[in-house]
Design an enzyme around this catalytic site. Sequence first.
Site, PDB file in Angstrom:
ATOM      1  CB  ALA A   5       3.707  12.465  31.796  1.00 16.71           C
ATOM      2  CB  CYS A   6       8.027  12.192  27.468  1.00 15.92           C
ATOM      3  SG  CYS A   6       8.684  14.143  28.938  1.00 15.92           S
ATOM      4  CB  THR A   7       3.746   9.804  24.472  1.00 13.28           C
ATOM      5  OG1 THR A   7       2.824   9.968  25.639  1.00 13.28           O
ATOM      6  CG2 THR A   7       3.139   8.945  24.107  1.00 13.28           C
ATOM      7  CD  GLU A  97       8.101   7.880  27.322  1.00 11.29           C
ATOM      8  OE1 GLU A  97       7.502   8.101  28.067  1.00 11.29           O
ATOM      9  OE2 GLU A  97       8.918   8.911  26.000  1.00 11.29           O
ATOM     10  NE  ARG A 244       0.681   8.566  28.698  1.00  9.93           N
ATOM     11  CZ  ARG A 244       1.497   8.369  29.019  1.00  9.93           C
ATOM     12  NH1 ARG A 244       3.337   9.567  28.069  1.00  9.93           N
ATOM     13  NH2 ARG A 244       2.226   7.859  30.242  1.00  9.93           N
TER      14      ARG A 244
END
Length: 466
Positions: A5-7, A97, A244
Site C-alpha cells: 500500500a502506498c499513496t 504505487e 484516500r
Amino acid sequence: MTRSACTSILIGKKATADGSVLIGRNEDSKAAWPKHLVVHPETFDQPEAFHSKANGFTLHLPKHAFKYTATPEWTDQYGLFEEAGINQVGVAMSATESAYANARVLAYDPFVPDGILEEAMVTVVLPYIHSAKEGVLRLGQIVTTLGTGEANGVLFADHDEAWYMEIGSGHHWVAERIPDDSYAVVANQLSIQAGLFDDANFLTSPNLATFAESHHLWQADTPFNFRRIFGTDTPFDRTYNTARVWDGQRRLTPSRRSDPTDSNLPFVLKPDRPLQVDDAFQVLGSHFEETPYDPVDPQATAPHRFRPISLARTQESHVLQLRPNLPDELAGIHWQAMGVAAESQFVPFFAGTTTTPADYQVGALPPSPDSAYWQYKLAGVLVDAHYWHFQQALQQIQTATHALLLANIAKTDGQAKTAPDLAALATTASLANAAIAKSAWQTFTARLLQESTDLSPLNFSTDDQL
C-alpha cells in the site's frame, strides 16, 4: 517482499505557486523496516547487467549512469527497493504505487514471474534518462519486452512536466502527462481514466488497443478507459483505496463535493488555489483530520472505516520538487521524511549533493540511536502513546522546523550566483538542513520523554508530596 500500500501525488507546474513540478509518495510496507537515503555517484563503467535478488530479473545496462539520490532498504536480502530519487540532469522518479489488475486482463496477459518488479525499477531506469517522458519510454520498453510481475503506478517528473505511468498486466501499460494546471492523488488503484491513442499527452504499450479489442475487453467505438478495462472496482477498493483519493482531493479542491466511497473520482483535478510544497506534505501526512474517519480523534464516529493516507506502516515519505530557473544542482530538492509522514519532518536535500549525513546511511534491525530512521520513529512512537495530548506540540515542531529549512533554502539559492562550486554548495546546504531538523527533533523527543513520564496509567495522586 512486495509493497502492499502506498499513496502518491503529482502536481503540474502551473498548479504550484512557484512553478515547481512536484511528485511524491508514501512508501508503505512495514511499521519497523528501516530506510536509508544515499547518493550514487556518476559512473562510466557500470556493470553490464543487473540481477535482482527478489526474483531473478536480469537486464543489461548502459555503461554510463548519472548520479542520483535514492532511498534503499536497510538490507538487500529481498532486493534494493530504491524507491525514489532525482538524477543529475534534473529528472525525478518514484516507484511504485502498487495496484490491482482484474482477472479478465490477467487471463490474456498474466504477470511474468521473473519480470521487472518495484524492487528494481528506480535502479535500472533513473540513472539512464534525460526527461520524464524518456523515463516512461525506458520502463515501458522493459515491461513490453521482458514483462512485469505486478501491477504498478510509477511517477516521473522533470522541470517541465510530470507523467504518471500505470502497468496493468504482464506486458501492457499506459501513461498520462499530468496537465500543468492540475494534480493527481493515487491510492493503490489503476486510476488513469483515458488512453487517447492519437493524443501526445498519453503513451501506451504497443498494440494496447488491439489487445483489448481482440479479447473483448474494449469496443473500438467506445472511450478507452484504462481504469475500467484493466483495474478493479470492488468493496475493498471503496474501503481501502477510494477514500484516500477523496481525502487528498478534499484538501486541495474543497469546492468540489464528493463522497469517500465514490468509485468515479476524477484522476486529475485543478486545485482551488496555487499549491505549495507544504500542501503535498499535508496530503501525504493526512489521516482524515476533521472528518468522522480520523483514527486518532476520540470524537470520531467511524475512526476505522477507511484506510488513511498516513499510517504506521509508512517506512518513509518523499516529495521530489523540480524548481524553475535554477541550476540543476539546486533546482531539484529531494524532501525526505523518515517513518510516518504525519509524525516526521520533511527534510530537503538538494539534488546536487554528493553525500548524505552518516545517520541517513545507517539503520537496521534491531533499532539503534545512530540512525535517522530510528530517531524519527522514536519521536513518532512517543507521540502515538498520547497522540491527542501531543498533537499540538507535534504540529508546532513541524511548522517551526519547516520555516527554518525554507530559510536555509532561500539562503542557499542566494549564494548560487557567486558560488565557485555548486555541488559543494548543495552538499553543505543539504547537510545543514539535516542538522537543523535533527537538532530540533532531538529537543522535541526529549520533551516527549519527559512529559510522558507523568502520563503513566500507574500514577495515583492523593498528595503532591507523596
